[in-house]
Write a protein that holds these residues in place. Sequence first.
Motif, PDB file in Angstrom:
ATOM      1  N   ASP A   1       0.802  -1.188  -0.048  1.00 45.57           N
ATOM      2  CA  ASP A   1      -0.040   0.056  -0.142  1.00 45.57           C
ATOM      3  C   ASP A   1       0.982   1.324   0.006  1.00 45.57           C
ATOM      4  N   THR A   2       0.789   1.834  -1.231  1.00 47.76           N
ATOM      5  CA  THR A   2       1.795   3.113  -1.150  1.00 47.76           C
ATOM      6  C   THR A   2       1.644   4.145  -0.252  1.00 47.76           C
ATOM      7  N   ASP A   3       0.159   4.529   0.170  1.00 49.74           N
ATOM      8  CA  ASP A   3      -0.083   5.602   1.233  1.00 49.74           C
ATOM      9  C   ASP A   3       0.403   4.867   2.515  1.00 49.74           C
ATOM     10  N   LYS A   4       0.351   3.629   3.026  1.00 55.16           N
ATOM     11  CA  LYS A   4       0.917   3.072   4.304  1.00 55.16           C
ATOM     12  C   LYS A   4       2.411   3.149   4.314  1.00 55.16           C
ATOM     13  N   ALA A   5       3.086   2.976   3.136  1.00 52.56           N
ATOM     14  CA  ALA A   5       4.525   3.152   3.005  1.00 52.56           C
ATOM     15  C   ALA A   5       5.139   4.558   3.014  1.00 52.56           C
TER      16      ALA A   5
ATOM     17  N   ARG B   1      12.869  -1.165   5.903  1.00 52.06           N
ATOM     18  CA  ARG B   1      12.359  -1.832   7.219  1.00 52.06           C
ATOM     19  C   ARG B   1      10.983  -1.315   7.626  1.00 52.06           C
ATOM     20  N   ALA B   2      11.019   0.082   7.887  1.00 55.56           N
ATOM     21  CA  ALA B   2       9.747   0.776   8.234  1.00 55.56           C
ATOM     22  C   ALA B   2       8.668   0.492   7.184  1.00 55.56           C
ATOM     23  N   MET B   3       8.954   0.737   5.957  1.00 59.08           N
ATOM     24  CA  MET B   3       8.092   0.614   4.859  1.00 59.08           C
ATOM     25  C   MET B   3       7.566  -0.684   4.354  1.00 59.08           C
ATOM     26  N   ARG B   4       8.483  -1.628   4.955  1.00 60.36           N
ATOM     27  CA  ARG B   4       8.031  -3.235   4.644  1.00 60.36           C
ATOM     28  C   ARG B   4       8.319  -3.495   3.134  1.00 60.36           C
ATOM     29  N   ILE B   5       9.228  -3.027   2.459  1.00 60.85           N
ATOM     30  CA  ILE B   5       9.278  -3.023   1.215  1.00 60.85           C
ATOM     31  C   ILE B   5      10.845  -3.321   1.107  1.00 60.85           C
ATOM     32  N   ASN B   6      11.182  -3.856  -0.263  1.00 62.81           N
ATOM     33  CA  ASN B   6      12.669  -3.789  -0.641  1.00 62.81           C
ATOM     34  C   ASN B   6      13.204  -2.719  -1.303  1.00 62.81           C
ATOM     35  N   ALA B   7      14.413  -2.525  -1.491  1.00 55.93           N
ATOM     36  CA  ALA B   7      15.135  -1.435  -1.910  1.00 55.93           C
ATOM     37  C   ALA B   7      14.574  -1.253  -3.554  1.00 55.93           C
ATOM     38  N   PRO B   8      14.655  -2.164  -4.265  1.00 53.25           N
ATOM     39  CA  PRO B   8      13.917  -1.928  -5.722  1.00 53.25           C
ATOM     40  C   PRO B   8      12.735  -1.441  -5.662  1.00 53.25           C
ATOM     41  N   SER B   9      11.804  -1.922  -4.948  1.00 50.68           N
ATOM     42  CA  SER B   9      10.493  -1.668  -4.769  1.00 50.68           C
ATOM     43  C   SER B   9      10.205  -0.064  -4.492  1.00 50.68           C
ATOM     44  N   LEU B  10      11.278   0.004  -3.383  1.00 49.68           N
ATOM     45  CA  LEU B  10      11.321   1.485  -2.946  1.00 49.68           C
ATOM     46  C   LEU B  10      11.610   2.585  -4.270  1.00 49.68           C
ATOM     47  N   TYR B  11      12.694   2.338  -4.953  1.00 54.31           N
ATOM     48  CA  TYR B  11      13.109   2.940  -6.032  1.00 54.31           C
ATOM     49  C   TYR B  11      12.082   2.927  -7.021  1.00 54.31           C
ATOM     50  N   ALA B  12      11.519   1.758  -7.458  1.00 56.32           N
ATOM     51  CA  ALA B  12      10.678   1.813  -8.418  1.00 56.32           C
ATOM     52  C   ALA B  12       9.241   2.619  -8.185  1.00 56.32           C
ATOM     53  N   ALA B  13       8.987   2.793  -6.946  1.00 57.00           N
ATOM     54  CA  ALA B  13       7.459   3.498  -6.666  1.00 57.00           C
ATOM     55  C   ALA B  13       7.972   4.908  -6.177  1.00 57.00           C
ATOM     56  N   PHE B  14       9.191   5.217  -5.746  1.00 60.11           N
ATOM     57  CA  PHE B  14       9.288   6.538  -5.086  1.00 60.11           C
ATOM     58  C   PHE B  14      10.341   7.249  -5.753  1.00 60.11           C
TER      59      PHE B  14
END
Length: 195
Positions: free
Chosen positions: A10-14, A37-50
């Motif tokens: 969930d992008t909003d929760k992240a 860790r806090a967003m509960r996603i991995n680095a590639p997902s962070l970069y792809a989404a944000f």
Amino acid sequence: MAAGRPRSFDTDKALDRAMHVFWRKGYDGTSLSDLTRAMRINAPSLYAAFGNKAALFGKVIDRYVAGPGRFIPKALEAPTAREVVEQLFKGVVGLQVAKHHPGGCLLVQGAVSAGDKTSRVRKEATARLSMAEGAIRKRLERAKSEGDLPRRANPADLARYILAVLDGIAVAGATGANRKQLQTIAEVALRAWPS
């Protein structure tokens, strides 16, 4: 062309989780692993989404202004200039003692802890603080033109003063001041209000 894989988070929760990490640790104090860790996603997902950390921080600032910082535009709607300032002080005190938020101010944290004065992140946080000051100044200019402030009152100086007090209350909140102590700061600051 094939569509990308749908996001499994969930992008909003992240974004909310990222906001709390930046708010608590400041920009420079927040690592990529803190965020993932806090967003509960991995680095590639962070970069792809944000995008990168700086781009994420920009999105977090937008979320902060629209969420916890929304007391500012609401306060500017108060009928008198003094009530505007009272509502601003009440809003920042409330934010400091809210159980679901870290103390302090995300924008102040970003403005003072995000690298040198030329860093993109620091400039963005500083610009948002300047926007808040400008909105307060405009409201005080209106108050002066309506006769709600004395002729000798300088809306720009008052806006700068009010923002400094708001920032000071946030810093006091971040360092552990309780509601009564924060309210006292606001009450003392209001004694300087022009009559």
